[in-house]
Design a protein around this motif. Structure first.
Motif, PDB file in Angstrom:
ATOM      1  N   GLU A   8       0.833  -1.187   0.000  1.00  0.00           N
ATOM      2  CA  GLU A   8       0.000   0.000   0.000  1.00  0.00           C
ATOM      3  C   GLU A   8       0.874   1.246   0.000  1.00  0.00           C
ATOM      4  OE1 GLU A   8      -0.742  -2.706   1.585  1.00  0.00           O
ATOM      5  OE2 GLU A   8      -2.886  -3.037   1.293  1.00  0.00           O
ATOM      6  N   LEU A  45      -1.633  -2.125  -4.964  1.00  0.00           N
ATOM      7  CA  LEU A  45      -2.272  -1.959  -3.650  1.00  0.00           C
ATOM      8  C   LEU A  45      -2.354  -0.482  -3.256  1.00  0.00           C
ATOM      9  CD1 LEU A  45      -0.747  -4.951  -1.635  1.00  0.00           C
ATOM     10  CD2 LEU A  45      -2.985  -4.807  -2.720  1.00  0.00           C
ATOM     11  N   ARG A  48      -5.625   4.349  -3.408  1.00  0.00           N
ATOM     12  CA  ARG A  48      -6.586   5.185  -2.670  1.00  0.00           C
ATOM     13  C   ARG A  48      -6.935   6.472  -3.405  1.00  0.00           C
ATOM     14  NH1 ARG A  48      -3.357   3.655   2.698  1.00  0.00           N
ATOM     15  NH2 ARG A  48      -1.711   3.914   1.169  1.00  0.00           N
ATOM     16  N   LEU A  49      -8.155   6.909  -3.198  1.00  0.00           N
ATOM     17  CA  LEU A  49      -8.574   8.201  -3.719  1.00  0.00           C
ATOM     18  C   LEU A  49      -8.075   9.263  -2.753  1.00  0.00           C
ATOM     19  CD1 LEU A  49     -12.283   7.269  -4.449  1.00  0.00           C
ATOM     20  CD2 LEU A  49     -10.378   7.234  -6.040  1.00  0.00           C
ATOM     21  N   ILE A  50      -7.674  10.404  -3.280  1.00  0.00           N
ATOM     22  CA  ILE A  50      -7.165  11.475  -2.418  1.00  0.00           C
ATOM     23  C   ILE A  50      -8.177  12.607  -2.333  1.00  0.00           C
ATOM     24  CG2 ILE A  50      -5.294  13.136  -2.121  1.00  0.00           C
ATOM     25  CD1 ILE A  50      -3.578  11.032  -3.750  1.00  0.00           C
ATOM     26  N   SER A  51      -8.738  12.986  -3.465  1.00  0.00           N
ATOM     27  CA  SER A  51      -9.779  14.018  -3.428  1.00  0.00           C
ATOM     28  C   SER A  51     -10.593  13.980  -4.710  1.00  0.00           C
ATOM     29  CB  SER A  51      -9.149  15.409  -3.264  1.00  0.00           C
ATOM     30  OG  SER A  51      -8.344  15.700  -4.388  1.00  0.00           O
ATOM     31  N   PHE A  52     -11.823  14.443  -4.595  1.00  0.00           N
ATOM     32  CA  PHE A  52     -12.651  14.579  -5.791  1.00  0.00           C
ATOM     33  C   PHE A  52     -13.454  15.854  -5.663  1.00  0.00           C
ATOM     34  CE2 PHE A  52     -16.611  13.650  -8.237  1.00  0.00           C
ATOM     35  CZ  PHE A  52     -16.016  13.694  -9.483  1.00  0.00           C
ATOM     36  N   ILE A  73     -16.878   3.083  -8.651  1.00  0.00           N
ATOM     37  CA  ILE A  73     -17.145   4.162  -7.701  1.00  0.00           C
ATOM     38  C   ILE A  73     -17.846   5.338  -8.390  1.00  0.00           C
ATOM     39  CG2 ILE A  73     -16.067   5.868  -6.172  1.00  0.00           C
ATOM     40  CD1 ILE A  73     -13.793   3.756  -5.759  1.00  0.00           C
ATOM     41  N   PHE A  74     -17.397   5.697  -9.583  1.00  0.00           N
ATOM     42  CA  PHE A  74     -17.859   6.952 -10.169  1.00  0.00           C
ATOM     43  C   PHE A  74     -18.972   6.854 -11.202  1.00  0.00           C
ATOM     44  CE2 PHE A  74     -13.862   8.209  -8.248  1.00  0.00           C
ATOM     45  CZ  PHE A  74     -14.246   9.373  -7.616  1.00  0.00           C
ATOM     46  N   ARG A  77     -22.406   7.503 -10.133  1.00  0.00           N
ATOM     47  CA  ARG A  77     -22.665   8.894  -9.736  1.00  0.00           C
ATOM     48  C   ARG A  77     -22.650   9.847 -10.908  1.00  0.00           C
ATOM     49  NH1 ARG A  77     -18.501   9.408  -4.705  1.00  0.00           N
ATOM     50  NH2 ARG A  77     -18.981   7.382  -3.814  1.00  0.00           N
TER      51      ARG A  77
ATOM     52  N   SER B   9      -6.615  -0.084   6.883  1.00  0.00           N
ATOM     53  CA  SER B   9      -5.712   0.670   6.014  1.00  0.00           C
ATOM     54  C   SER B   9      -5.009  -0.226   5.010  1.00  0.00           C
ATOM     55  CB  SER B   9      -4.700   1.463   6.834  1.00  0.00           C
ATOM     56  OG  SER B   9      -3.936   0.587   7.610  1.00  0.00           O
ATOM     57  N   GLN B  10      -5.235  -1.534   5.097  1.00  0.00           N
ATOM     58  CA  GLN B  10      -4.567  -2.419   4.147  1.00  0.00           C
ATOM     59  C   GLN B  10      -5.442  -3.593   3.742  1.00  0.00           C
ATOM     60  OE1 GLN B  10      -0.742  -3.875   5.307  1.00  0.00           O
ATOM     61  NE2 GLN B  10      -0.049  -1.868   5.965  1.00  0.00           N
ATOM     62  N   GLY B  11      -5.048  -4.211   2.666  1.00  0.00           N
ATOM     63  CA  GLY B  11      -5.553  -5.521   2.264  1.00  0.00           C
ATOM     64  C   GLY B  11      -7.058  -5.687   2.318  1.00  0.00           C
ATOM     65  N   ARG B  14      -9.224  -3.037   4.150  1.00  0.00           N
ATOM     66  CA  ARG B  14      -9.493  -1.818   3.397  1.00  0.00           C
ATOM     67  C   ARG B  14     -10.573  -2.071   2.348  1.00  0.00           C
ATOM     68  NH1 ARG B  14      -7.050   1.172  -0.639  1.00  0.00           N
ATOM     69  NH2 ARG B  14      -5.145  -0.038  -0.703  1.00  0.00           N
ATOM     70  N   ARG B  18     -14.049  -0.096   2.173  1.00  0.00           N
ATOM     71  CA  ARG B  18     -14.446   0.610   0.943  1.00  0.00           C
ATOM     72  C   ARG B  18     -15.831   0.192   0.497  1.00  0.00           C
ATOM     73  NH1 ARG B  18     -10.145   1.001  -3.951  1.00  0.00           N
ATOM     74  NH2 ARG B  18      -9.867   3.224  -3.739  1.00  0.00           N
ATOM     75  N   GLN B  22     -18.946   2.616   0.190  1.00  0.00           N
ATOM     76  CA  GLN B  22     -19.527   2.834  -1.134  1.00  0.00           C
ATOM     77  C   GLN B  22     -21.044   2.725  -1.118  1.00  0.00           C
ATOM     78  OE1 GLN B  22     -17.074   0.759  -3.877  1.00  0.00           O
ATOM     79  NE2 GLN B  22     -18.438   1.130  -5.587  1.00  0.00           N
ATOM     80  N   GLU B  33      -0.484   2.442  11.686  1.00  0.00           N
ATOM     81  CA  GLU B  33       0.406   3.431  11.068  1.00  0.00           C
ATOM     82  C   GLU B  33      -0.365   4.707  10.749  1.00  0.00           C
ATOM     83  OE1 GLU B  33       3.187   2.666   7.802  1.00  0.00           O
ATOM     84  OE2 GLU B  33       2.909   0.539   8.273  1.00  0.00           O
ATOM     85  N   GLN B  36      -0.722   5.970   7.074  1.00  0.00           N
ATOM     86  CA  GLN B  36      -1.551   5.106   6.230  1.00  0.00           C
ATOM     87  C   GLN B  36      -3.025   5.175   6.646  1.00  0.00           C
ATOM     88  OE1 GLN B  36      -0.386   3.412   3.506  1.00  0.00           O
ATOM     89  NE2 GLN B  36       1.516   4.487   3.951  1.00  0.00           N
ATOM     90  N   LYS B  39      -4.518   8.379   5.204  1.00  0.00           N
ATOM     91  CA  LYS B  39      -4.759   8.258   3.763  1.00  0.00           C
ATOM     92  C   LYS B  39      -5.976   7.391   3.485  1.00  0.00           C
ATOM     93  CE  LYS B  39      -0.282   8.804   1.511  1.00  0.00           C
ATOM     94  NZ  LYS B  39       0.715   8.168   0.666  1.00  0.00           N
ATOM     95  N   LYS B  42      -9.176   9.155   4.302  1.00  0.00           N
ATOM     96  CA  LYS B  42      -9.458  10.153   3.261  1.00  0.00           C
ATOM     97  C   LYS B  42     -10.113   9.466   2.053  1.00  0.00           C
ATOM     98  CE  LYS B  42      -9.395  14.128   1.814  1.00  0.00           C
ATOM     99  NZ  LYS B  42     -10.351  15.029   2.303  1.00  0.00           N
ATOM    100  N   ASP B  43      -9.564   8.322   1.679  1.00  0.00           N
ATOM    101  CA  ASP B  43     -10.104   7.541   0.550  1.00  0.00           C
ATOM    102  C   ASP B  43     -11.575   7.199   0.797  1.00  0.00           C
ATOM    103  OD1 ASP B  43      -9.821   5.533  -1.767  1.00  0.00           O
ATOM    104  OD2 ASP B  43     -10.292   4.179  -0.124  1.00  0.00           O
ATOM    105  N   VAL B  46     -13.797  10.250   0.371  1.00  0.00           N
ATOM    106  CA  VAL B  46     -14.107  10.580  -1.024  1.00  0.00           C
ATOM    107  C   VAL B  46     -15.175   9.621  -1.553  1.00  0.00           C
ATOM    108  CG1 VAL B  46     -13.187  10.801  -3.358  1.00  0.00           C
ATOM    109  CG2 VAL B  46     -11.795  11.522  -1.418  1.00  0.00           C
ATOM    110  N   ILE B  47     -15.051   8.352  -1.180  1.00  0.00           N
ATOM    111  CA  ILE B  47     -16.007   7.357  -1.666  1.00  0.00           C
ATOM    112  C   ILE B  47     -17.413   7.578  -1.101  1.00  0.00           C
ATOM    113  CG2 ILE B  47     -16.616   4.892  -1.534  1.00  0.00           C
ATOM    114  CD1 ILE B  47     -13.704   4.256  -1.921  1.00  0.00           C
ATOM    115  N   SER B  48     -17.457   7.861   0.213  1.00  0.00           N
ATOM    116  CA  SER B  48     -18.782   7.916   0.845  1.00  0.00           C
ATOM    117  C   SER B  48     -19.369   9.320   0.878  1.00  0.00           C
ATOM    118  CB  SER B  48     -18.690   7.382   2.278  1.00  0.00           C
ATOM    119  OG  SER B  48     -17.902   8.270   3.059  1.00  0.00           O
TER     120      SER B  48
END
Ligand code: FAD
Ligand code: NAP
Lengths: 426, 244
Positions: A8, A45, A48-52, A73-74, A77, B9-11, B14, B18, B22, B33, B36, B39, B42-43, B46-48
């Motif tokens: 990751e 791995l 990840r999304l950071i921003s949208f 995901i998108f 929407r 945060s992993q595998g 995560r 997600r 979603q 960590e 991680q 991050k 944050k992911d 954005v998704i939710s």
């Protein structure tokens, strides 16, 4: 064997790596290590999304994000990437590094036209950000740069609003190569997505018969059904024995495809079937048997005349190895990357079976034609082009190598492809 | 659903987080960590489209469990689901050589995971029930040469989860034991994927469905159920001989 790292934490695993790869959907040696035992990083791995930004559609994400996840995901929407290749099993990093194109090259250009910002680790180890205005040379060299300018860690792209997740598709059956070429151009004036598929195994009159597929995003009024993105995929469990897919079998396959593709039809189509027909068969390349097959994709510049493209077909007809499949696209925009593939013209993606020597000779003949006609080949699909042929074809390489040295003086970042074609040390 | 996920945060953790995010469930991220975790949170945001919080929770430091669950409850406004994917994995050879690593693995994967589950059990029962979904492993189904030590922790954990489900389901606490076979994550990076190797996203889809339906035990990917059925039937003299 390569020493491939997966985590990751892409920043960590790229520190020691000589190359980063994604989902490995490039056909040739672009994502393979320059030497056995070389350390390479796998980005999948780090997805990840950071921003949208809901207003502007700017999406920032880690390089390993797959197009499949992005779609899931998108798309529901009402957002999608402006450019998609013919498979969704690719990563953002891979799409940038190959500067991929889709069926709408004649409208939207390449993926690189929609990239706004890149964060990457250089060969020197340093992490930098670049865009059209910040470090533009690095930015453009990275678009279509086959991973050779550094490890792409994060990308920002411009997404596009779509009215519905469905595609409105039109199919036409065509019996002639010249008509297909003309119809492809004409259709492009009305349709954002166009592609033609040709049967080059058929004899005589049938040679070059095929289908033209046109599409656009369906309007809300047309998209009457809810869309499920959970599509059943079938795995091809074992390698199909070589004999099963010999020339005769493939001919039959193409003929059936041709007969089955309804005459002319128009209607609603699932985006998955429209964009990614091959993805329904996981590991579909196993169908081509143990020896496998190769792809050769070239763009043949054609302004108003289709003559050069017709000559290319004549050449294909006389190759020593059969062309199992030919996919034709209309290109209108040159890529923005320093060594991007697209040019104005027709692109031909050919599937050839791999036979020692014979396949090499076929690729050589195709490339000689490309050189004579001022065309280019697509590096991400290449495994057999000779270095001298590429040099003759592409005067941009020296400049590209110079730029690479600027950010990577010790020449750490390399791939099997860059050793084969760009003179890197193995 | 209001879910806290340890390992988000992993595998596979995560991927589960997600999937929940979603479809609009509220999630909270636990792990070790900070960079991680941030991050990954944050992911999920954005998704939710909703804020997603995170906090450190270390299986090697049981004193972090209570405060971490407090934070999760606070952020989510109550907690009805806890998913635990976190664990330590190392090869049998490394565990045989490195006693310190072995001690940590034994502690994290069994003793402390059970302590954490007990803490979660008390909290969920106090609010009238909920779901506890914990990742064990097919490695716990049979004593096998390549996973003697790791498998022992997972075997113990599987038994605990089974008992927990029998004892408390009538009171509203649903316990789900997930047994992955081989899944392509950072944990298995560098190992050669066997047939039936799974992808984290596919596992997540099945796990979320099991949570929705309250299924007490699932094997992922599904063919591993049959693989393990056969392995469990093999006589000892065969197990001594084969490498698997
Ligand atoms: C069925 C099928 C259909 C296809 N259709 C099309 C099409 O229509 N149009 C088209 O343009 N292409 C098409 N392709 C090719 C494909 O889109 C490209 O090869 C793409 O780059 C693959 O992405 P990937 O993530 O698998 O990258 P990989 O194959 O893993 O890598 C490709 C290149 O990108 C580099 N790279 C990948 N990730 C990074 C990173 N994070 N940082 C730096 N470099 C990186 C690698 O070093 C390598 O040079 C198709 C491929 C298949 C299999
Ligand atoms: N992958 C397989 O093939 C496989 C097979 C059988 C069973 N399993 C089991 O499935 C579960 C998930 O595996 P995975 O493959 O998804 O693993 P993974 O990608 O390696 O993730 C492991 C997770 O455990 C967390 N973790 C490790 N040590 C921790 C500690 N001391 N305290 C808190 N969290 C800790 C990590 O948190 P950070 O991100 O914060 O570091 C990480 O999120 C594990 O229980 C594993 O044993 C996996």
């Amino acid at each position: 064997m390569a020493d491939e790292r997966l985590s990751e934490n892409l920043e960590r695993i790229t520190r020691e790596a000589t190359l980063t790869r994604g989902l490995g959907r490039s056909y040739g040696d672009a994502s393979l290590p320059h030497a056995s035992g070389a350390r390479i990083a796998n980005s999948v791995l780090a997805n990840r999304l950071i921003s949208f930004n809901l207003e502007t559609g700017a999406l920032r994400a880690e390089a390993g994000l797959s197009l499949q996840s992005l779609k899931e995901i998108f798309l529901p929407r009402g957002w999608f990437t402006p450019v998609t290749p013919g498979t969704q099993f690719v990563t953002l990093g891979g799409m940038v590094a190959s500067d991929v194109h889709g069926k709408n090259q004649h409208v939207e250009g390449d993926f690189g036209h929609h990239v706004r910002w890149i964060r990457l680790r250089l060969g020197s180890g340093e992490i930098v950000e670049c865009s059209e205005t910040v470090e533009p040379e690095l930015f453009f060299a990275t678009i279509g740069g086959m991973g050779l300018t550094g490890h792409i860690l994060e990308v920002e792209i411009q997404m596009q609003r779509v009215e519905s997740p469905w595609i409105w598709q039109r199919r036409e059956r065509i019996h002639d190569v010249a008509i297909t070429l003309r119809r492809l151009r004409e259709a492009g004036e009305q349709w954002p997505f166009t592609v033609a598929w040709l049967d080059l195994l058929a004899d005589g009159r049938d040679f070059g018969r095929g289908a033209l597929m046109c599409g656009r995003w369906a309007t809300r009024a047309e998209a009457t059904k809810p869309l499920s993105l959970q599509v059943k995929r079938r795995a091809v469990p074992v390698d199909v024995p070589g004999i099963v897919l010999n020339r005769r079998a493939m001919r039959l396959f193409n003929a059936v495809q041709f007969k089955w593709s309804q005459r002319d039809s128009e209607g609603l189509e699932h985006p998955e079937t429209f964009f990614y027909p091959l993805d329904k068969l996981l590991d579909w390349n196993r169908m081509y048997g143990k020896w496998g097959f190769i792809q050769h994709q070239a763009v043949i510049p054609c302004d108003d005349s289709i003559e050069p493209a017709l000559q290319y077909f004549d050449l294909i007809r006389t190759l020593e190895v059969p062309v199992y499949l030919c996919v034709l696209k209309d290109c209108a925009h040159e890529g923005r990357g320093t060594i991007s593939f697209p040019l104005q013209g027709y692109t031909f993606a050919l599937d050839l079976p791999f036979r020692p020597d014979a396949t090499q000779r076929a690729v050589d003949r195709l490339n000689e034609f490309v050189i004579e006609n001022g065309g280019r080949i697509y590096l991400t699909k290449d495994g057999h082009t000779r270095a001298e042929h590429l040099r003759a074809m592409d005067p941009r390489l020296d400049g590209f190598n110079e730029l690479r040295r600027r950010w990577d003086p010790e020449g750490r970042i390399r791939s099997a492809l860059s050793v084969r074609l760009l003179g890197d040390t193995p | 659903m209001r879910a806290a996920v340890l390992g988000a945060s992993q595998g596979m953790g995560r991927a589960v987080a997600r999937r929940l995010a979603q479809r609009g469930d509220q999630v909270f991220v636990l792990g070790i960590e900070p960079e991680q975790l941030e991050k990954s949170a944050k992911d999920l945001e954005v998704i939710s489209g909703q804020p997603v919080g995170w906090v450190e929770c270390d299986l090697l430091r049981p004193e972090t469990f209570g405060p971490a669950l407090d934070r999760a409850e606070e952020a989510l406004g109550g907690l009805d689901t806890v998913v635990i994917t976190a664990a330590i994995f190392a090869s049998q050879e490394r565990l045989e050589e490195d006693t310190e690593l072995l001690r940590n693995m034994l502690l994290a994967n069994f003793t402390n995971t059970v302590l954490l589950c007990e803490e979660v059990r008390r909290r969920l029962l106090a609010r009238g029930g909920g779901t506890l979904c914990v990742f064990s492993s097919v490695a716990g189904d049979r004593g096998r040469k390549p996973v003697v030590l790791y498998g022992a922790t997972k075997g113990g954990l599987s038994k605990y989860l089974e008992g927990l489900d029998h004892r408390f389901r009538s009171q509203g606490l649903v316990t789900i034991c997930v047994k992955p076979g081989f899944v392509k994550t950072g944990m298995t990076a560098g190992l050669k994927p066997p047939p039936f190797a799974g992808e984290p996203e596919d596992v997540a889809r099945r796990v979320v469905r099991a949570i929705d339906r309250g299924k007490p035990l699932i094997y992922v990917p599904p063919p591993w159920r049959f693989v393990m059925m056969i392995i469990r039937c093999l006589p000892r003299f065969v197990m001594r001989r084969i490498k698997f």
